[in-house]
Design a protein around this motif. Structure first.
Motif: not given
Length: 583
Positions: A221-225, A261-274, A298-305
């Motif tokens: 399944x999906x995982x943050x990060x 695609x914004x992944x927040x894991x506590x204080x760590x934020x990772x942004x992934x491209x398409x 912890x969260x995963x958001x979909x966005x357009x920058x």
């Protein structure tokens, strides 16, 4: 498994023009491997990697350093290696040739030995890293045979020239494990959630029982990060057609920016491209805004920058936004061209996957999660619409704001990672031509020019579309207009390292270009209309003609922000053709 065995298989893969042969060779390769961990390594190596795409693990060696290592390993000089490189145009071929000519007896290295050796090069950092990387590569090349040396160097430089797509690897894994290519759908679902071919390969071979293996991979399944493959939208020509097919919908603005695609894991934020790449370091203001505004551990958001002037409420063009995609001068550019992330979906929150949660409920969770305090990540407005007139007015409003149009979604739809179907539909602005939308095509080759174009290096481009049902790229047109002299001159530079001496195995074409190119580069193309053509293979069945673009011209190069498999599909093209009223 000995690495030399893998290297010879890679050579066979490179030489074939048949996708079925690619699958057979990979299937045989996977079946010959005993350890699940080694299957994981091979899955990465055939992608030209030593880790999943989303791990920011780069080899960090320039061609000059690699040239020195090849010279030392073959008891030659850098000048001789550089001269060979000028002639052959591929440092992998150079390494293979000089190692074969050297005549020394190679050591017997396993796949694990070479994999760990390459990974150690990638992980070497700090003071003296360049010298250490060169020494490690020299040691590795000293121990291998010529064919192995070719693929060690190509893997290190990230250019295997194999033309193997993810779907081809998944087909081979399904066939190797269950002797059933139809099981690819199961693997594809897991891959779209995890983006990790190696994990999938290892998982299905860790379980001796076939049904257990199926359950294990279905449970991934999906995982943050770890990035999730984005859901994609189909096309329909007008508001009335959308509501007739979908009923009541949610409509959101379609922003012409960079998928984030914004992944927040506590204080760590990772942004992934398409394309599943880590872009976090490029967008510091989005990281700061996420930490301030997202009410979740912890969260995963979909966005357009995209670049946005909040004072004038002006959306800046994509060309401006792409200036933010850089390695250097990030802080200065962030000050000059600040970004906003327009968040349109939430996929995960505090231990709960929301993929199967209906859209209307996901949007409620999103509204509760994203605090509007700083407005760096901004909540995308979602409009419930049930009649064509209201949808048309909303569309006109989007166009007046300088946006592309709307993305329209079924109210109760789940998020289908990697899927393209009619639960999401895009309604884009009309162009002047009879074809109302641009087409994302993939460059398949180019033809030398005549007259003035001869001096520019290319005279026309052979482009195609993706056919996901067959995992092949099919031709749709040749482009000879829309490029400046400078852009024509840039074609050879853009395709450097992608040129091959035969038709790639995943390309179906009746046209033979002067130079074949691995299908990697995506181009935005505008045309007057779609016609039927016996010369092109898009949608061609038996003796029937295929589909083609009439009077095509290049709008832009997508600068690798879109994977070739995410380009316009054959089915989309046929639907656009039908919407023209053609018979």
């Amino acid at each position: 498994m000995e690495f030399a065995r893998l290297a010879h298989t890679l050579e066979e893969l490179e030489q074939t023009s048949s996708r079925l042969t690619l699958i057979e060779l990979l299937t045989e390769l996977f079946r010959s491997i005993e350890q699940p961990e080694e299957i994981e390594q091979v899955c990465y190596l055939v992608q030209g990697r030593v880790a999943p795409f989303f791990e920011a693990l780069e080899m960090g060696m320039a061609e000059k350093s690699v040239t020195r290592s090849i010279a030392m390993a073959s008891h030659s000089t850098p000048e001789h290696i550089a001269a060979l490189y000028t002639r052959l145009g591929d440092l992998g071929l150079v390494a293979g040739q000089v190692k074969s000519e050297e005549g020394s007896i190679p050591s017997v290295l396993s796949v694990d030995d070479v994999f760990l050796g390459l990974k150690a090069i990638a992980q070497t950092a700090g003071k003296g890293a360049i010298e250490q990387k060169s020494a490690r590569l020299t040691d590795l090349l000293t121990q291998v045979d010529g064919v192995s040396a070719k693929y060690v160097v190509r893997n290190l430089l990230g250019n295997l020239r194999l033309g193997i797509g993810d779907a081809t690897v998944l087909d081979a894994l399904a066939k190797a494990r269950w002797n059933d290519v139809k099981k690819r759908k199961l693997l594809e679902g897991a891959y779209n959630k995890t983006s990790d071919l190696g994990l999938i390969g290892r998982t299905i071979f860790e379980h001796p029982d076939e049904e257990e293996a199926q359950r294990a991979v279905a449970a991934l399944d999906i995982q943050v990060g770890k990035p999730i493959h984005s859901q994609l939208a189909e096309r329909l020509p007008e508001a009335s057609a959308i509501l007739a097919k979908m009923g009541a919908v949610v409509a959101q603005y379609k922003y012409d920016g960079l998928r984030a695609q914004i992944h927040k894991d506590g204080k760590l934020v990772t942004i992934f491209s398409r394309n599943l790449e880590v872009h976090s370091h490029m967008f510091p203001e989005l990281i700061t805004g996420t930490l301030k505004q997202v009410r979740a551990e912890r969260a995963i958001l979909e966005a357009e920058a995209l670049a946005y002037n909040a004072t004038s409420e002006e959306f800046l063009p994509l060309q401006e936004t792409t200036r933010r995609r850089r390695k250097h001068g990030i802080e200065a550019m962030a000050e000059q061209l600040p970004l906003k992330a327009f968040v349109f979906d939430i996929l995960y929150k505090d231990g709960v996957s929301l993929l199967d949660t209906p859209l209307t409920e996901r949007l409620k969770v999103l509204e509760e999660t994203l605090h509007p305090a700083d407005d760096t990540p901004m909540l995308t407005a979602s409009h419930m619409v049930s009649d064509a007139h209201a949808l048309t007015l909303l569309f006109d409003e989007a166009i007046s704001l300088g946006l592309e149009g709307l993305v329209v979604k079924k109210l109760e739809s789940r998020y289908e990672a990697g899927a393209r179907n009619f639960t999401w539909v895009k309604l884009k602005r009309h162009s002047a031509g009879a074809l109302n939308d641009t087409i994302d095509c993939v460059l398949l080759g180019y033809l030398y020019g005549r007259g003035k174009r001869a001096a520019l290096g290319a005279g026309s481009l052979l482009v195609g579309l993706y056919d996901p049902d067959r995992d092949v790229f099919v031709t749709v047109t040749k482009i000879g207009t829309g490029l400046s002299d400078e852009q024509w001159r840039s074609i050879r530079e853009r395709t450097k390292g992608l040129e091959v001496d035969h038709r790639p195995a995943r390309v179906s074409s009746l046209i033979e270009p002067s130079v074949w190119v691995e299908p990697q580069l995506v181009l935005e193309v505008l045309a007057d209309e779609i016609t039927r053509s016996p010369m092109h293979t898009a949608g061609k069945v038996g003796g029937e003609p295929g589909y083609a673009l009439r009077f095509p011209r290049l709008v832009s190069f997508r600068e690798r922000d879109k994977k070739p498999e995410d380009a316009t599909t054959v089915q989309e093209l046929i639907e656009l053709y039908d919407s023209q009223g053609k018979r």
